[in-house]
Design an enzyme around this catalytic site. Sequence first.
Site, PDB file in Angstrom:
ATOM      1  N   HIS A   1     -44.429  55.606  36.021  1.00 32.41           N
ATOM      2  CA  HIS A   1     -43.439  55.028  35.120  1.00 32.41           C
ATOM      3  C   HIS A   1     -43.970  53.760  34.468  1.00 32.41           C
ATOM      4  CE1 HIS A   1     -42.402  52.609  38.804  1.00 32.41           C
ATOM      5  NE2 HIS A   1     -42.193  51.650  37.916  1.00 32.41           N
TER       6      HIS A   1
ATOM      7  N   TYR B   1     -34.054  54.393  37.090  1.00 36.53           N
ATOM      8  CA  TYR B   1     -35.124  55.197  36.488  1.00 36.53           C
ATOM      9  C   TYR B   1     -34.532  56.296  35.616  1.00 36.53           C
ATOM     10  CZ  TYR B   1     -38.568  53.155  39.614  1.00 36.53           C
ATOM     11  OH  TYR B   1     -39.396  52.278  40.271  1.00 36.53           O
TER      12      TYR B   1
ATOM     13  N   GLU C   1     -38.503  52.754  33.749  1.00 28.73           N
ATOM     14  CA  GLU C   1     -37.668  51.976  34.655  1.00 28.73           C
ATOM     15  C   GLU C   1     -37.154  50.759  33.893  1.00 28.73           C
ATOM     16  OE1 GLU C   1     -39.639  49.480  37.598  1.00 28.73           O
ATOM     17  OE2 GLU C   1     -38.040  49.804  39.049  1.00 28.73           O
TER      18      GLU C   1
ATOM     19  N   HIS D   1     -44.468  46.105  33.934  1.00 27.18           N
ATOM     20  CA  HIS D   1     -45.535  46.661  34.777  1.00 27.18           C
ATOM     21  C   HIS D   1     -45.554  48.171  34.612  1.00 27.18           C
ATOM     22  CE1 HIS D   1     -41.949  47.165  37.394  1.00 27.18           C
ATOM     23  NE2 HIS D   1     -42.559  48.268  37.775  1.00 27.18           N
TER      24      HIS D   1
END
Lengths: 306, 306, 306, 306
Positions: C213, C254, C264, C153
Amino acid sequence: MALTGVLRPGFVQVRVLDMQAAIDHYTKRIGLHEVMTGEDGRVYLKSGDEFDHHSVILRKADHAGSDLMSFKVASEADLDSFEKRIVAYGYPVDHVPAGEQPGIGRRIGFTTASGHRFELYAHAEFSEPKPLIHNPDVWSVEPHGMGARRFDHALFYGPNVDENLDFFEKVLDFRCAERLDTPDGLLAIWLSCGMKAHDVAFVKHPEPSKTHHVSFELESWADVGHAADIITCYDISRDVGPTRHGITRGQTIYFFDPSGNRNEVFAGGYTYYPDSPTRTWDHTEIGKAIFYYERQLNEAFLSVVT
Amino acid sequence: MALTGVLRPGFVQVRVLDMQAAIDHYTKRIGLHEVMTGEDGRVYLKSGDEFDHHSVILRKADHAGSDLMSFKVASEADLDSFEKRIVAYGYPVDHVPAGEQPGIGRRIGFTTASGHRFELYAHAEFSEPKPLIHNPDVWSVEPHGMGARRFDHALFYGPNVDENLDFFEKVLDFRCAERLDTPDGLLAIWLSCGMKAHDVAFVKHPEPSKTHHVSFELESWADVGHAADIITCYDISRDVGPTRHGITRGQTIYFFDPSGNRNEVFAGGYTYYPDSPTRTWDHTEIGKAIFYYERQLNEAFLSVVT
Amino acid sequence: MALTGVLRPGFVQVRVLDMQAAIDHYTKRIGLHEVMTGEDGRVYLKSGDEFDHHSVILRKADHAGSDLMSFKVASEADLDSFEKRIVAYGYPVDHVPAGEQPGIGRRIGFTTASGHRFELYAHAEFSEPKPLIHNPDVWSVEPHGMGARRFDHALFYGPNVDENLDFFEKVLDFRCAERLDTPDGLLAIWLSCGMKAHDVAFVKHPEPSKTHHVSFELESWADVGHAADIITCYDISRDVGPTRHGITRGQTIYFFDPSGNRNEVFAGGYTYYPDSPTRTWDHTEIGKAIFYYERQLNEAFLSVVT
Amino acid sequence: MALTGVLRPGFVQVRVLDMQAAIDHYTKRIGLHEVMTGEDGRVYLKSGDEFDHHSVILRKADHAGSDLMSFKVASEADLDSFEKRIVAYGYPVDHVPAGEQPGIGRRIGFTTASGHRFELYAHAEFSEPKPLIHNPDVWSVEPHGMGARRFDHALFYGPNVDENLDFFEKVLDFRCAERLDTPDGLLAIWLSCGMKAHDVAFVKHPEPSKTHHVSFELESWADVGHAADIITCYDISRDVGPTRHGITRGQTIYFFDPSGNRNEVFAGGYTYYPDSPTRTWDHTEIGKAIFYYERQLNEAFLSVVT
């Protein structure tokens, strides 16, 4: 490996402000068991994976901290021998009779140059729950909470860390697994009496007799994560972690008991042998030494002691 | 804990039929590193987490098995002392000069009543890769394959296990962490020279000098699972596992190297101390003692030795 | 569950300043594989556990950030249907012909109210390495580095998060798994197109089109710990973690790629179903929502975007 | 992904011989919670990580096995739509009124060619304990026992697996994630209605309507290991494992409830998408397909069903 001398950390006596809150914390959350309450109100705790009578004593007091840490030695003869060596080093030795703590034999006590009381004893009765001995299952009681397997070590703050190093090496036959030196001199030492990377550690601090944390061992990093969940779900005050120490390689999380005593639960760390070279750290990498992932210190971690 | 005596398993010399296949197996799969090849063709291996020069020697031969297992002792004086005690026990001692294996000092050798050759030595040079010492990262070389961290122990099969127990306890100062007794007498012993549940073990067997397995330690049960994936993906012959031992509590998987030598990789197991009671098992629970989850023995596991 | 519509995040195109450093980071450290370099110099990467041609595109640029995120839809008919719905919602749609990225069919593109370009496509060729299909082993290539299993994602920062929520729900059939509301209104949303707790997320931010991210999935918390070791050992810039998110429950760390893009890697998180209630958070627990263990925010985490 | 149709396995009704022994097994050992006992004596259980009213029903009977498995669909309209499609396929549909099980709306039922009763329903009330929704902690109740997070799937044995495949694909919109073909034809299928590698599976067997196992999902391989410890410590009858399946990649252990129903707890498995190719297995690798580490079948695993 010869079997004489100091075997391991035996117990630590912790001062707590609210006894029931402390019992709940150490049993329900950290996963210890309550063995008994003594006549003077002290409460004795142990892990279900420890044989000896207890490894943590809770004493009601008006300020947090720890009263003493005791090491178990292999024999009564060792007690006598260590007494002579301690006295010869110049430290007074006092005697605590058997039974002052239930299930524990006579102890000898002394104070290090850092202002901390340590004791040695050779005899402990077993108490329940303890590991099974005949056709043993992996546990006699299903682990709960964080699943602490043993009181593992403590870290103390105080002056004269150089002298503590000399004393523990020369008199108690410990070895220095790791040390941290700065341009101002020796800052901290991690001392082993066996095959663990540390059984006790000291950090230089102006005020004597301070306790940084008492530590309990878990099985794995998975358990450190579960401990972290418990800490948040039960709203326990967290200090640092989950992270890893550069020193000892332990995977760790720090938090506070309801009285403000810092606890650690950790897993892993390398196996230490007497012929392992002392790992050395200097001031350029203090951050990584203490918190391997963060690579920087946390002011509270250095200054908050009890 | 006093620092004299036998410290730990140092190395094991394994016979292999195809040297290159063996090197690939122990390095690419188990995760060791190749240190060097000696003039006589023996190949020296180590984990990146071990300081000493090597922990496994591969020797080309026409049948599998192991030639010897060596323990490291704390000092040259210990070597002399143990020589006297071994001779006094009635076993001849021979001498292997420094350099017979690169990086290893003089050794003394002897044969136990079970027919196995053991050796002691006090000196080992360091070799690369090894753990970092100054401002150390957790590894100097990223782990690979199964990620073995050390040669941990071996299990041998042979007669006279009772005498082996007596010898290791009285002469080498080992302690018996666990034992398995049947109505026919002592069947097996697990012996510790330190804080591990075993450093060497013996099972009663009519034929002398047999090797059941050499074992390497992993960090966790997660790594045992990864090792199992590697074993299947690379079509390595698996024996048993992943499972747990009742004895020692180790989480384990067994497999065979390309020459037919049985290997184990394992994680966990309890911490042993000299005052831990000997755990005892009887014939009613042999299955659980060996394979804690299966609770029954596997005939091949008992009978296939090299 | 019906099989039409947006299936999953397909790929993200990341801008990097130094292509070779980026390739090394995403392949050697995060564990992806390099599939090919396109004629225009873009480099295509994938996990060995993904079937489709690639999931990350690296594009050389003079500032970090991401160009676009594309979702794969179930069919060409879905592409046409979504185009009509997007246009009906009032957003222009452009067309990217098949082959603009190797192995990928025609794409439709549009810009959300937060200023981010998204695309949809229905066709991807397979590329190697990919999961085995006939009598499959668990991997065709042994995992390496952090062992990332998929591009999972992305989290974007920009204005008009409310409109993004409305658009993704009404037009793309996403559902809101979690949302964070403050007295100033909706601050952040986590959107799912399937059974994961999030496939894309947005945080309100004054500047449009920002990337917080891109995230890669690992197998377990044990792998998050290993990733943390890699981050320190290879001196990768860490941002936060290992920790857990309250939102999604993901266990996470992270860090930054060499160009300053935040990455991440995470494991876990609950299984989401369309009938799961939307989890809601308010301003009193923002700290716990984001960093479940720390229970407080980190200013850099909120403000550093690319 | 569109949100219509069959969402997931909802509940399974299991026949037990001794109700209290069954309740203890599923709650104390597997880690479910008891929701309530119905007027007819059926007992309703759920995981603390499930929202819906229950996922396991225990029914006292004189022989073990399962009565039915129900899937939850996204809407009442789906129920009507599926009823038409099932009838059109030629299977009779019956109706169970809302409230026949507490907390569950109306259900439609039918019997597959393998002789198994399945049901669909669209409505379930929530019950406690369930996941928190506002500022949620990771759990509302600390996990216990094996820590099962959900009823995940079931594997059934019966004839006409080919027809079952056709029916589930054409009528219920499932997809075949994996299949096992032998020279005698299709032996087994693993069917997904979402992103899990399987929600229900069938193995060809002469006798209709048989249940092989009901399965519960755990967080990780570490939890599979803990489950194995529980199985031995509480003397639960173990079938196979800990091991991994080649099919689905799940990490697993099988055991029996006190009535002889086979249970599985497992972790992991790949993420399935509707465009994932069907993994295929043939008779040459049946062993590896089922037990990835053992690479050979266990006769009891194939033949003991309830």
